[in-house]
Design a protein around this motif. Structure first.
Motif, PDB file in Angstrom:
ATOM      1  N   SER A   6      -6.604  33.878   0.041  1.00  0.00           N
ATOM      2  CA  SER A   6      -7.061  32.636   0.661  1.00  0.00           C
ATOM      3  C   SER A   6      -6.202  32.237   1.842  1.00  0.00           C
ATOM      4  O   SER A   6      -6.564  31.349   2.587  1.00  0.00           O
ATOM      5  N   PHE A   7      -5.041  32.895   2.026  1.00  0.00           N
ATOM      6  CA  PHE A   7      -4.219  32.481   3.167  1.00  0.00           C
ATOM      7  C   PHE A   7      -3.587  33.630   3.933  1.00  0.00           C
ATOM      8  O   PHE A   7      -3.013  33.418   4.990  1.00  0.00           O
ATOM      9  N   LEU A   8      -3.701  34.879   3.433  1.00  0.00           N
ATOM     10  CA  LEU A   8      -3.107  35.994   4.169  1.00  0.00           C
ATOM     11  C   LEU A   8      -4.184  36.711   4.968  1.00  0.00           C
ATOM     12  O   LEU A   8      -5.233  37.049   4.437  1.00  0.00           O
TER      13      LEU A   8
ATOM     14  N   LYS B 186      -8.911  32.409   7.121  1.00  0.00           N
ATOM     15  CA  LYS B 186      -7.900  32.050   6.136  1.00  0.00           C
ATOM     16  C   LYS B 186      -7.456  30.608   6.274  1.00  0.00           C
ATOM     17  O   LYS B 186      -6.297  30.273   6.207  1.00  0.00           O
ATOM     18  N   GLU B 187      -8.446  29.734   6.488  1.00  0.00           N
ATOM     19  CA  GLU B 187      -8.172  28.300   6.511  1.00  0.00           C
ATOM     20  C   GLU B 187      -9.324  27.592   5.826  1.00  0.00           C
ATOM     21  O   GLU B 187     -10.399  28.171   5.661  1.00  0.00           O
TER      22      GLU B 187
ATOM     23  N   PHE C 120       3.258  28.882  -2.997  1.00  0.00           N
ATOM     24  CA  PHE C 120       2.670  27.549  -2.957  1.00  0.00           C
ATOM     25  C   PHE C 120       1.373  27.510  -3.746  1.00  0.00           C
ATOM     26  O   PHE C 120       0.814  28.538  -4.094  1.00  0.00           O
TER      27      PHE C 120
ATOM     28  N   ARG D  69       6.997  38.767   0.325  1.00  0.00           N
ATOM     29  CA  ARG D  69       6.265  39.760   1.094  1.00  0.00           C
ATOM     30  C   ARG D  69       6.830  39.885   2.511  1.00  0.00           C
ATOM     31  O   ARG D  69       6.595  40.878   3.185  1.00  0.00           O
TER      32      ARG D  69
ATOM     33  N   LYS E 166      -1.700  27.220  -3.434  1.00  0.00           N
ATOM     34  CA  LYS E 166      -2.934  27.952  -3.159  1.00  0.00           C
ATOM     35  C   LYS E 166      -2.967  29.277  -3.890  1.00  0.00           C
ATOM     36  O   LYS E 166      -4.015  29.790  -4.254  1.00  0.00           O
TER      37      LYS E 166
ATOM     38  N   GLU F 171      -0.007  23.397  -0.458  1.00  0.00           N
ATOM     39  CA  GLU F 171       0.701  24.205   0.527  1.00  0.00           C
ATOM     40  C   GLU F 171       2.162  23.852   0.717  1.00  0.00           C
ATOM     41  O   GLU F 171       2.764  24.291   1.682  1.00  0.00           O
TER      42      GLU F 171
END
Lengths: 226, 117
Positions: B9-11, B37-38, A169, A86, A171, A41
């Motif tokens: 996975s994060f949005l 999303k964590e 990042f 974005r 992820k 991250e």
């Protein structure tokens, strides 16, 4: 702050590529989360959009685009000021969210032409392929550069592309992973018995171990062995 | 072909909330929070911090499915304390700890750099 920890940090090694530090008075979960965040991250820059204008090489378009994406870029200061694409208000790309790169190589002589990161030109001098950092210092090592090879060209083959590097990042894709390796160690002598050594003498002792030279790990095991 | 987009996975989706709370009726003073999303990075830290609080009777988290990016954390507290309060304190403590860590780390780096030069 009822039950907060007060961690203390001591740095043992610090170079351009490596940091080694101790952290005390904290939880294992915090150290692990720091490790996970460092890998997945922390934002970096990497090429994420490639348009090939000419490709007569032996590698296909997507192959070259994939390789170009994996090239590590120096992102130190730029990454904090740049926006995520974005989130940016522009429609496609702009200087606030991306950095443009170009590559234009044609092989005209009989020798094999190596297309490397040295041929990748950036529009922002702060964001360059990592290998260009050392080019100016070690000009004495003529034959031995550490430039990353993208593709090899024969006479008549050409590669011309335009690319945009964006912030991201780990992820999302491994190309945005800034680390080569992150590890942490705790309890070098297995006092907490978090692990079980099937053959303790096979396991090398950690440099932080507090045992003597001839004592091996199972010094604690013998007491409780059944 | 069926691969979901990596940014999933994060949005957060449109309308998806980051955290939702549900009262657990089986026992008194228990709640289940779903954080979207964590992953373990956050879940493990929060769970460990909650366990340090003596007013927290139960704290556990799980990722219901590895392909769905969310985790569920169940907190049960003593009668004078609510799970929401316990979670708030845990998060606040973690933020304090991490900002202290950041401060001390940058100090240590500066000191080391000065000593190297």
């Amino acid at each position: 702050m009822p039950y907060a920890n007060q961690p203390s940090v001591h740095i043992t090694d610090l170079t351009d590529e490596n940091v080694k530090f101790f952290i005390e008075d904290t939880d294992l979960s915090v150290a692990n989360s720091i490790r996970r965040v460092l890998i997945a991250e922390t934002p970096t820059m990497a090429i994420d959009w490639v348009k090939l204008d000419a490709n007569s090489t032996v590698l296909s378009d997507e192959f070259i685009a994939h390789r170009v994406g994996l090239i590590p870029l120096i992102s130190d200061d730029v990454v904090t000021t740049l926006q995520y694409p974005r989130d940016c208000i522009c429609s496609d790309f702009c200087t606030n969210c991306s950095v443009e790169f170009t590559l234009d190589v044609k092989c005209t002589d009989e020798q094999t032409r190596y297309v490397t990161t040295a041929d990748l030109r950036s529009t922002n001098n702060a964001v360059l392929p990592v290998t260009s950092k050392h080019r100016d210092d070690d000009s004495a090592e003529y034959g031995e550069t550490d430039e990353i090879l993208i593709v090899k060209l024969r006479k008549g083959q050409e590669l011309k592309l335009r690319a945009y590097a964006k912030k991201g990042f780990g992820k999302e894709h491994a190309k945005w992973n800034p680390t080569a390796g992150v590890s942490f160690e705790y309890d070098p002598d297995n006092v907490m018995r978090h692990t079980l050594f099937p053959k303790p003498d096979e396991w090398p002792k950690s440099e932080y171990s507090e045992l003597d030279e001839d004592q091996c790990h199972d010094i604690f095991r013998r007491r409780f062995d059944v | 072909m069926n691969a979901p987009p990596t940014f999933e996975s994060f949005l957060l989706y449109d309308g998806e909330k980051k955290i939702t709370c549900e009262q657990d009726t089986k026992v008194p003073n228990a709640a289940i929070f779903t954080i979207n999303k964590e992953d373990h990075t956050l879940g493990n830290m929060i769970r460990n911090q909650l366990l340090k609080d003596p007013n927290v009777l139960f704290a556990g988290y799980k990722l219901p499915h590895p392909l769905e990016h969310k985790f569920v954390i169940r907190i049960q507290t003593t009668s004078d304390y609510s799970p929401q309060e316990a979670l708030m304190h845990a998060i606040r403590d973690l933020m304090a700890e991490l900002s202290l860590f950041q401060e001390r780390f940058s100090e240590a780096v500066k000191e080391k750099k000065d000593r190297l030069d």
